[in-house]
Design an enzyme around this catalytic site. Structure first.
Site, PDB file in Angstrom:
ATOM      1  N   LYS A  74      12.735  42.067  -2.681  1.00 25.83           N
ATOM      2  CA  LYS A  74      12.115  42.795  -3.784  1.00 25.83           C
ATOM      3  C   LYS A  74      10.596  42.636  -3.745  1.00 25.83           C
ATOM      4  CE  LYS A  74      10.931  41.593  -7.802  1.00 25.83           C
ATOM      5  NZ  LYS A  74      10.773  41.022  -9.137  1.00 25.83           N
ATOM      6  N   ASP A 105      14.348  45.539  -9.476  1.00 24.60           N
ATOM      7  CA  ASP A 105      14.233  44.393 -10.375  1.00 24.60           C
ATOM      8  C   ASP A 105      15.328  44.491 -11.432  1.00 24.60           C
ATOM      9  OD1 ASP A 105      13.408  46.398 -12.076  1.00 24.60           O
ATOM     10  OD2 ASP A 105      11.618  45.351 -12.770  1.00 24.60           O
TER      11      ASP A 105
END
Length: 259
Positions: free
Chosen positions: A151, A169
């Site tokens: 991420k 997220d």
């Protein structure tokens, strides 16, 4: 004694094919048509023509640090801690000179700050040792940095280097499942779906649009459907309104504002 009747070639073929009947699991799909996806992201593009990430940073290095620090913390909380830190340490060399103990003092208001301070020093050291003090541009290289996962790498690639990615997220994980845009159990599953279904012309800003939509409209505790510009398209079972909010450009983001 009669001999067993020989099996027909058809029977033999059927038996031999039993193991091959299982079809591979279908790739997960969105609940939206191509036309609906085009319209969803068209509206997001009008609402926020130039969406931005809300972590304050001054260069690629401080962005890497800020995103790594943001795990299990709010952007507002990270910004509050890093404003002073980045004034004195905006390069890997300066961060190493500062040292782990002083980094800890700057970020002690952030959750898991002791381990995060250790990672900041370790990733700074690796950048100096292996990359000449420069932040690498590829995901494969970025994830070798301590405290940097997929991420974080995706965020850095997008925000620092302009490479279209999908950083999944908690907001996007929730949105993907809640509105059935990209149903999946893991961030990787959701990333795979979104990268396949989002119209190419909207892909670069898509992860910011979805994050901001989840943060300010389709909120975790209670979605504010009456403020949603895609309320008429949304397929969420939690939807409370099917009339879209007026499609107008929102005020320019103030980076560093509280959530």
């Amino acid at each position: 004694m009669t001999s067993a009747k020989p099996k027909s070639s058809t029977q033999t073929l059927k038996k031999s094919n039993l193991g091959s009947r299982k079809r591979p699991a279908a790739r997960r799909r969105t609940a939206y048509t191509k036309a609906e996806l085009e319209e969803i992201f068209r509206r997001f593009s009008i609402q926020r023509p130039e969406p931005k990430g809300e972590l304050e940073h001054v260069n690629a290095f401080t962005l890497v640090v800020a995103v790594a620090l943001s795990a299990q913390a709010t952007d507002a909380g990270v910004n509050k801690a890093t404003r002073a830190l980045f004034k004195v340490a905006d390069t890997p060399e300066k961060m190493l000179a500062l040292g782990e103990e002083k980094v800890r003092d700057y970020i002690k208001t952030i959750g898991l700050y002791r381990n995060k301070a250790k990672n900041v020093i370790a990733l700074s050291q690796k950048l100096v040792d292996d990359f000449g003090g420069e932040v690498p541009r590829t995901r494969e290289e970025l994830v070798t940095l301590p405290g940097v996962g997929r991420k974080t790498a995706n965020v850095v690639m997008s925000m620092a280097f302009g490479i279209p990615t999908m950083a999944v997220d908690t907001h996007i994980l929730r949105i993907g499942n809640r509105i059935k845009l990209a149903p999946g159990k893991t961030p990787d599953e959701i990333e795979d779906i979104l990268m396949r279904i989002i119209p190419e012309q909207y892909l670069f800003h898509a992860h910011h649009w979805l994050i901001l939509h989840g943060r300010y409209c389709c909120k975790a505790r209670k979605p504010e459907c009456e403020r949603c510009v895609i309320a008429d398209i949304c397929k969420s079972p939690e939807r409370t309104c099917d009339v879209p909010a007026p499609l107008v450009e929102l005020p320019q983001q103030v980076i560093g504002a509280t959530e």
